[in-house]
Design an enzyme around this catalytic site. Structure first.
Site, short mmCIF file in Angstrom:
data_model
loop_
_atom_site.label_atom_id
_atom_site.label_comp_id
_atom_site.label_asym_id
_atom_site.label_seq_id
_atom_site.Cartn_x
_atom_site.Cartn_y
_atom_site.Cartn_z
N GLY A 8 -11.45 2.71 -0.77
CA GLY A 8 -10.52 3.68 -0.18
C GLY A 8 -10.77 5.04 -0.81
O GLY A 8 -10.76 5.17 -2.03
N ALA A 11 -6.14 9.90 -0.93
CA ALA A 11 -5.38 10.41 -2.08
C ALA A 11 -5.49 9.52 -3.31
O ALA A 11 -5.86 9.99 -4.40
CB ALA A 11 -3.92 10.58 -1.68
N CYS A 43 -2.80 13.99 5.73
CA CYS A 43 -1.53 14.68 6.00
C CYS A 43 -1.74 16.01 6.73
O CYS A 43 -0.79 16.58 7.23
CB CYS A 43 -0.78 14.95 4.70
SG CYS A 43 -0.32 13.45 3.86
N THR A 106 -6.62 0.45 0.02
CA THR A 106 -7.03 0.30 1.42
C THR A 106 -6.05 0.92 2.41
O THR A 106 -6.30 0.88 3.61
CB THR A 106 -7.23 -1.20 1.75
OG1 THR A 106 -6.14 -1.94 1.18
CG2 THR A 106 -8.52 -1.73 1.18
N TYR A 270 -7.03 -3.48 -9.64
CA TYR A 270 -5.87 -2.58 -9.60
C TYR A 270 -5.59 -2.16 -8.16
O TYR A 270 -6.41 -2.36 -7.27
CB TYR A 270 -6.16 -1.35 -10.46
CG TYR A 270 -6.24 -1.68 -11.94
CD1 TYR A 270 -5.18 -1.40 -12.80
CD2 TYR A 270 -7.37 -2.31 -12.48
CE1 TYR A 270 -5.24 -1.73 -14.14
CE2 TYR A 270 -7.44 -2.64 -13.82
CZ TYR A 270 -6.37 -2.35 -14.65
OH TYR A 270 -6.43 -2.67 -15.98
N GLY A 273 -1.58 3.65 -3.97
CA GLY A 273 -1.46 4.29 -2.66
C GLY A 273 -0.60 3.51 -1.68
O GLY A 273 0.20 2.66 -2.07
N ASP A 274 -0.80 3.80 -0.40
CA ASP A 274 0.06 3.23 0.64
C ASP A 274 0.08 1.70 0.64
O ASP A 274 1.06 1.09 1.05
CB ASP A 274 -0.41 3.71 2.03
CG ASP A 274 -0.07 5.17 2.28
OD1 ASP A 274 0.48 5.81 1.36
OD2 ASP A 274 -0.34 5.67 3.38
#
Lengths: 430, 165
Positions: A8, A11, A43, A106, A270, A273-274
């Site tokens: 990923g 951010a 964004c 991801t 680890y 994020g979303d």
């Protein structure tokens, strides 16, 4: 030499790379993304659609980011299988990468509505550059767009298309817009502004089907009424991209469960994020707070831990800031409390579109809404984040001139909470 | 004090601040086109101050960007406008990249970032790139403001206090 693999490249992923490099200049970092485009900010896509920025403006990191941080970037490649015992990730190009430490960032995918006609040409959701470009490519042939969903993404889409001069109708099942972010009072003030600027908001109704022959012609609502339109954008929220972790046997709930070091149930793996489900400071529970600043913080924390600098995650809370037609709004934490023990302080001036609300429990700030007058939002935010008893300043919290000066003594007295050098430096002479 | 030194920021000696707001005026003037307090009144756009004086019944303070090490505004910025300067470690803002989403305003615990409402961009302390010193510090009539590192500031305070005795 450690080998880091990051899945990923938005951010959380990029922030993780930066944090690793703060501690480990030599380790090998490989970043894998199924998107071809790199270093862009999701964004900002509605700003691209609204013609506020160009494609170059989407970049939130310098072009030489990968080179400067000595990162091996693999874009347009999907990670398909994880073996947590062998510590390998299989890719869809047939190759595999080995890791000592892995980050799974991801992200999430827009939810479908599950109604007839969702596959028609002209139906979009917005998550990637490809989605944005699809929307832009059809803008000229579109007179009216229907937005399904009154959440932040739906309304940002609506705003962007309105800036392009389109007629925009937003269909919201709930009795208010932005129901995850704001209470009804604040939402109604924003709705009034949107309406004034030419965006029609239809509340209390869901879309039943999308009609058209090959391409969108109309949306039929529950009550049988129809919205004639040439474009539909679905803004019904997102679901986390869990399968990669889940299939590897990693503990998942609504997201990948992270411990206090952002580590998953698998050692050396680890998440951030979303997709990550981590500590929420307003509830003390684990949840997905899928917003940009949280993704960056979590990625940063995970990166430090991956590089061997043990750093506990402070926890996050839901937070968002935005602006519609010059009307700014900030929302942090719990803004619509359910249950007992909550207290609400509010100031409202509908004419000036000013609304401020602070949600308290046991004299600790749990949530904030600021409309129009958003200055010092972060001062309230830090009181919430540090769980400070605000009793000494309770009657001044919503004063027009409330600011950092009013919490100086608290900052000094609660040095245990305000440990960062920057806080201490403001109170040296107090 | 040579410019662009690492970790330099503006400190306020609360015991000396009298809330005269001279720093605010100096800051706004420095960020005007003419950099002249009278001429700027005729400029198309009135300049924005990036410092703010705030008083409580007991004390007053000039609130500045703290140029945080792990800056929450940088983490929150979704456009890459807010960034750390590699040389000086100052927190800087690229107005060309700013889209006015106000995430930084939400994130700053000091309330040190303000909105330029007209241009819909964030505005903050940039440590006066057009001059060798700092407008607010130079203008402060009571010498409450100080530019330097935390160590410099503490040293100066010590010296001042020793003199008083």
């Amino acid at each position: 030499m450690s080998e880091y693999v990051i899945i990923g490249a938005s951010a959380a992923g990029l922030s993780c790379c930066e944090a690793i490099r703060e501690k480990d200049k030599k380790g090998k970092i490989t970043i894998i993304s199924d998107e071809k485009e790199m270093l862009y900010s999701r964004c900002l896509l509605t700003y691209l659609i609204g013609d506020k920025i160009g494609r170059d403006g989407l970049k939130f990191k310098a072009d030489d980011f990968y080179k400067k941080h000595n990162i091996d970037a693999m874009h347009g490649v999907k990670a398909v299988m994880l073996d947590i015992k062998k510590k390998t990730v299989k890719l869809d190009n047939g190759k595999a990468v080995e890791f000592d430490k892995l980050l799974i960032a991801t992200g999430a995918t827009p939810k479908k509505v599950g109604i007839e006609g969702e596959g028609l040409k002209g139906v979009f959701s917005l998550r990637s550059i490809a989605d944005a470009e699809g929307i832009i490519s059809m803008v000229n042939d579109c007179d009216t767009a229907a937005i399904l969903g009154g959440g932040l993404i739906g309304l940002r889409d609506a705003y962007a298309l309105r800036l392009r001069g389109k007629k925009v109708k937003v269909v919201v099942k709930s009795s208010q817009i932005l129901s995850q972010m704001l209470d009804k009072d604040a939402a109604d003030i924003i709705e009034e502004k949107l309406t004034k600027e030419g965006i029609e908001v239809i509340k209390g109704l869901a879309a039943k089907k999308i009609k058209g022959k090959g391409k969108v012609a109309a949306v039929e609502l529950e009550d049988g009424s129809e919205i004639e339109c040439q474009m539909v954008i679905i803004g019904k929220g997102v679901s986390t991209n869990l399968n990669f972790a889940k299939e590897a046997g990693i503990k998942v709930e609504t997201g990948i469960v992270a411990d206090e070091y952002m580590q998953t149930s698998a050692k050396d793996v680890y998440t951030a994020g979303d997709v990550a489900e981590a500590l929420d400071i307003t509830t003390g529970l684990h949840r997905n707070n899928s917003v940009w600043p949280v993704a960056v913080e979590q990625g940063h924390c995970a990166g430090h831990n991956m590089a061997g600098n043990k750093t506990p995650y402070e926890g996050s809370c839901m937070m968002n800031a935005t602006d519609f037609f010059g009307l700014p709004v900030v929302s942090i934490g719990i803004t619509k409390p359910k249950g007992t023990g909550y207290e609400e302080l509010t100031v409202k001036n509908s004419k000036e579109k000013v609304y401020k609300k602070i949600v308290l429990k046991d004299n600790i700030i749990r949530g904030i809404i600021l409309l129009t007058e958003i200055a010092n939002a972060g001062v309230y935010g830090i009181l919430l984040k540090k769980r400070i008893d605000i009793s000494p300043i309770k009657d001044r919290l919503l004063d027009d001139n409330f600011d950092y000066a009013k919490i100086l003594h608290i900052v000094k007295e609660r040095a245990d909470k305000f440990g960062k050098a920057e806080f201490k430096e403001t109170t040296i002479t107090l | 004090m040579p410019k662009k030194n690492k970790d330099v920021k503006i400190f306020c000696d609360i015991t000396k601040c009298v809330a005269c707001r001279t720093c605010e005026l100096a800051c706004a003037t420095e960020h005007s086109v003419s950099k002249d307090v009278y001429k700027l009144l005729k400029e198309d756009e009135q300049p924005k101050r990036r410092v703010r004086v705030s008083a409580t019944p007991n004390e007053s303070i000039s609130i500045h960007c703290q140029h945080c090490k792990d800056a929450p505004c940088v983490a929150a910025c979704m456009s890459g406008a807010m960034h750390k300067d590699e040389k000086s470690s100052a927190t800087m803002h690229d107005k060309e990249k700013c889209v006015g989403c106000w995430m930084c305003v939400m994130a700053c615990p000091f309330g040190a970032i303000v909105r330029d409402v007209k241009n819909r961009i964030a505005v903050k302390c940039d440590l006066c790139p057009d001059r060798d010193d700092y407008a607010c510090v130079a203008a402060c009539p009571t010498k409450a403001l100080f530019a330097g590192t935390e160590e410099d500031f503490k040293k100066t305070l010590k010296e001042k206090r020793a003199k008083k005795r």
